[in-house]
Write a protein that holds these residues in place. Structure first.
Motif, PDB file in Angstrom:
ATOM      1  N   CYS A 141       0.826  -1.150  -0.123  1.00 22.29           N
ATOM      2  CA  CYS A 141       0.068  -0.073  -0.064  1.00 22.29           C
ATOM      3  C   CYS A 141       0.933   1.252   0.002  1.00 22.29           C
ATOM      4  O   CYS A 141       1.627   1.548   0.973  1.00 22.29           O
ATOM      5  CB  CYS A 141      -0.896   0.098   1.551  1.00 22.29           C
ATOM      6  N   PRO A 142       0.924   2.130  -1.034  1.00 23.82           N
ATOM      7  CA  PRO A 142       1.583   3.502  -1.044  1.00 23.82           C
ATOM      8  C   PRO A 142       1.416   4.233   0.151  1.00 23.82           C
ATOM      9  O   PRO A 142       2.285   4.875   0.678  1.00 23.82           O
ATOM     10  CB  PRO A 142       1.287   3.887  -2.507  1.00 23.82           C
ATOM     11  N   PHE A 143      -0.029   4.343   0.550  1.00 23.20           N
ATOM     12  CA  PHE A 143      -0.233   5.270   1.660  1.00 23.20           C
ATOM     13  C   PHE A 143       0.478   4.819   2.982  1.00 23.20           C
ATOM     14  O   PHE A 143       0.867   5.362   3.691  1.00 23.20           O
ATOM     15  CB  PHE A 143      -1.663   5.200   1.858  1.00 23.20           C
ATOM     16  N   LEU A 145      -5.087  -7.142   2.990  1.00 18.52           N
ATOM     17  CA  LEU A 145      -6.263  -6.651   2.633  1.00 18.52           C
ATOM     18  C   LEU A 145      -7.144  -7.185   2.090  1.00 18.52           C
ATOM     19  O   LEU A 145      -8.357  -7.039   1.887  1.00 18.52           O
ATOM     20  CB  LEU A 145      -5.611  -5.460   1.687  1.00 18.52           C
ATOM     21  N   LYS A 172      -8.985  -8.787   5.809  1.00 16.31           N
ATOM     22  CA  LYS A 172      -8.897  -7.906   6.713  1.00 16.31           C
ATOM     23  C   LYS A 172      -9.289  -8.390   8.035  1.00 16.31           C
ATOM     24  O   LYS A 172     -10.409  -8.690   8.453  1.00 16.31           O
ATOM     25  CB  LYS A 172      -9.679  -6.714   6.629  1.00 16.31           C
ATOM     26  N   GLY A 182     -12.278   1.361   7.015  1.00 11.53           N
ATOM     27  CA  GLY A 182     -11.729   0.162   6.741  1.00 11.53           C
ATOM     28  C   GLY A 182     -10.585   0.053   5.947  1.00 11.53           C
ATOM     29  O   GLY A 182     -10.033  -1.152   5.483  1.00 11.53           O
ATOM     30  N   GLN A 183      -9.538   1.205   6.038  1.00 10.99           N
ATOM     31  CA  GLN A 183      -8.397   1.220   5.180  1.00 10.99           C
ATOM     32  C   GLN A 183      -7.198   1.200   6.194  1.00 10.99           C
ATOM     33  O   GLN A 183      -7.281   1.681   7.247  1.00 10.99           O
ATOM     34  CB  GLN A 183      -8.603   2.573   4.164  1.00 10.99           C
ATOM     35  N   VAL A 184      -5.946   0.860   5.669  1.00 11.24           N
ATOM     36  CA  VAL A 184      -4.663   1.270   6.128  1.00 11.24           C
ATOM     37  C   VAL A 184      -4.375   2.526   5.336  1.00 11.24           C
ATOM     38  O   VAL A 184      -4.360   2.324   4.104  1.00 11.24           O
ATOM     39  CB  VAL A 184      -3.839  -0.166   6.409  1.00 11.24           C
ATOM     40  N   PRO A 185      -3.441   3.188   6.055  1.00  8.01           N
ATOM     41  CA  PRO A 185      -2.695   2.699   7.282  1.00  8.01           C
ATOM     42  C   PRO A 185      -3.485   3.281   8.609  1.00  8.01           C
ATOM     43  O   PRO A 185      -4.318   4.078   8.452  1.00  8.01           O
ATOM     44  CB  PRO A 185      -1.283   3.757   7.315  1.00  8.01           C
ATOM     45  N   GLU A 214      -5.671   7.825   7.816  1.00  5.68           N
ATOM     46  CA  GLU A 214      -5.318   8.932   6.911  1.00  5.68           C
ATOM     47  C   GLU A 214      -3.739   9.056   6.996  1.00  5.68           C
ATOM     48  O   GLU A 214      -3.284   9.673   7.930  1.00  5.68           O
ATOM     49  CB  GLU A 214      -6.102  10.214   6.901  1.00  5.68           C
ATOM     50  N   SER A 215      -2.922   8.859   6.074  1.00  2.00           N
ATOM     51  CA  SER A 215      -1.334   8.711   5.867  1.00  2.00           C
ATOM     52  C   SER A 215      -0.970  10.125   6.476  1.00  2.00           C
ATOM     53  O   SER A 215      -0.028  10.257   7.223  1.00  2.00           O
ATOM     54  CB  SER A 215      -0.859   7.933   4.585  1.00  2.00           C
ATOM     55  N   ARG A 257      -8.950  -3.050  -5.461  1.00  2.00           N
ATOM     56  CA  ARG A 257      -8.799  -4.490  -5.351  1.00  2.00           C
ATOM     57  C   ARG A 257     -10.092  -5.060  -6.296  1.00  2.00           C
ATOM     58  O   ARG A 257     -10.232  -6.196  -6.643  1.00  2.00           O
ATOM     59  CB  ARG A 257      -8.782  -5.094  -3.951  1.00  2.00           C
TER      60      ARG A 257
HETATM   61  N1  LIG Z   1      -6.594   8.207   1.761  1.00  2.00           N
HETATM   62  C1  LIG Z   1      -6.031   7.176   2.471  1.00  2.00           C
HETATM   63  C2  LIG Z   1      -5.785   6.003   1.540  1.00  2.00           C
HETATM   64  C3  LIG Z   1      -5.591   4.604   2.176  1.00  2.00           C
HETATM   65  C4  LIG Z   1      -6.038   3.303   1.230  1.00  2.00           C
HETATM   66  O1  LIG Z   1      -6.594   3.847   0.336  1.00  2.00           O
HETATM   67  N2  LIG Z   1      -5.814   2.363   1.716  1.00  2.00           N
HETATM   68  C5  LIG Z   1      -5.897   1.045   0.726  1.00  2.00           C
HETATM   69  C6  LIG Z   1      -4.856   0.339   0.756  1.00  2.00           C
HETATM   70  S1  LIG Z   1      -3.445   1.182  -0.583  1.00  2.00           S
HETATM   71  C7  LIG Z   1      -6.776   0.211   1.798  1.00  2.00           C
HETATM   72  O2  LIG Z   1      -6.734   0.025   2.796  1.00  2.00           O
HETATM   73  N3  LIG Z   1      -7.744  -0.702   1.278  1.00  2.00           N
HETATM   74  C8  LIG Z   1      -8.648  -1.450   1.820  1.00  2.00           C
HETATM   75  C9  LIG Z   1     -10.063  -1.457   1.217  1.00  2.00           C
HETATM   76  O3  LIG Z   1     -10.419  -0.291   1.074  1.00  2.00           O
HETATM   77  O4  LIG Z   1     -10.639  -2.496   1.558  1.00  2.00           O
HETATM   78  C10 LIG Z   1      -4.700   7.492   3.336  1.00  2.00           C
HETATM   79  O5  LIG Z   1      -3.842   8.077   2.676  1.00  2.00           O
HETATM   80  O6  LIG Z   1      -4.375   6.882   4.223  1.00  2.00           O
END
Ligand SMILES: N[C@@H](CCC(=O)N[C@@H](CS)C(=O)NCC(=O)O)C(=O)O
Length: 202
Positions: A10-12, A34, A37, A48-51, A62-63, A111
């Protein structure tokens, strides 16, 4: 101790790993699959996102928000400019990055199947926007000038993934490539890479 829940590609998440290693303090990185999860991700982050960063009872997502917190908590080396005007400009730049670049990165990272047309549009948008940034990096060592900053952290994971995303920059964007190499040679950058990220770039 800070715990970072991070995606291995994950780039973030990589942005936050990069800052943690720049600061050289104690932290733990927990790799999250991912595609499978753990339930607590949705409890900690309603999106539901990382980081995700956890420190005692503080939970952040939010990174860029996570990175500003780490920067304030561990001020050396300082990654946001000390001057309020420059700091505000940096935040604006970070916002522009999200709106103009990373919104397209999210399409490529999705994904769920995204139409080929949408992926192609995302690639073209990233290529054009990065090319526009090239003149700035002819005279600047880093985005803000001589000093490495949060802007460099924010963009580095995208520059690392250009081949992986099948984005080819025009010759006129050579200053971006040189700038990218400068970022990739930082010890903290190298440490921030997971094994899956290491193989993204030839
Ligand atoms: N705006 C968020 C974007 C984070 C993001 O898009 N994370 C993705 C992985 S790169 C994620 O957790 N995806 C899992 C999902 O949506 O289920 C940030 O800057 O942290």
């Amino acid at each position: 101790m800070m715990v970072l829940y991070s995606g291995t590609t994950c780039p973030f998440s990589q942005r936050c790993r990069f800052v943690l290693f720049e600061k050289g303090m104690d932290f733990e990185i927990r790799d999250i699959d991912l595609y499978n999860k753990p339930e607590d991700i949705a409890v900690m982050n309603p999106y539901g996102q990382v980081p995700i960063l956890v420190e005692r009872d503080l939970i952040l997502y939010e990174s860029n928000i996570i990175n500003e917190y780490i920067d304030e908590r561990f001020p050396h080396p300082q990654l946001m400019p000390a001057d309020p005007i420059m700091r505000a400009r940096t935040r604006l730049f970070l916002y522009n990055f999200e709106k103009e670049l990373f919104v397209h990165v999210s399409v490529l990272e999705n994904r769920n199947p995204v139409e080929a047309k949408a992926r192609e549009a995302a690639r073209n948008n990233i290529r054009d926007r990065l090319s526009q940034l090239a003149p700035l990096l002819v005279k600047n060592k880093y985005m803000l000038g001589d000093e490495f900053s949060m802007l460099d952290v924010a963009i580095a994971p995208l520059l690392w993934r250009l081949d992986h995303y099948e984005i080819e920059l025009p010759k006129s964007a050579a200053p971006i490539q040189k700038y990218a190499e400068r970022l990739f040679s930082r010890p903290a950058y190298i440490e921030s890479l997971t094994p899956s990220e290491k193989v993204m770039r030839r």
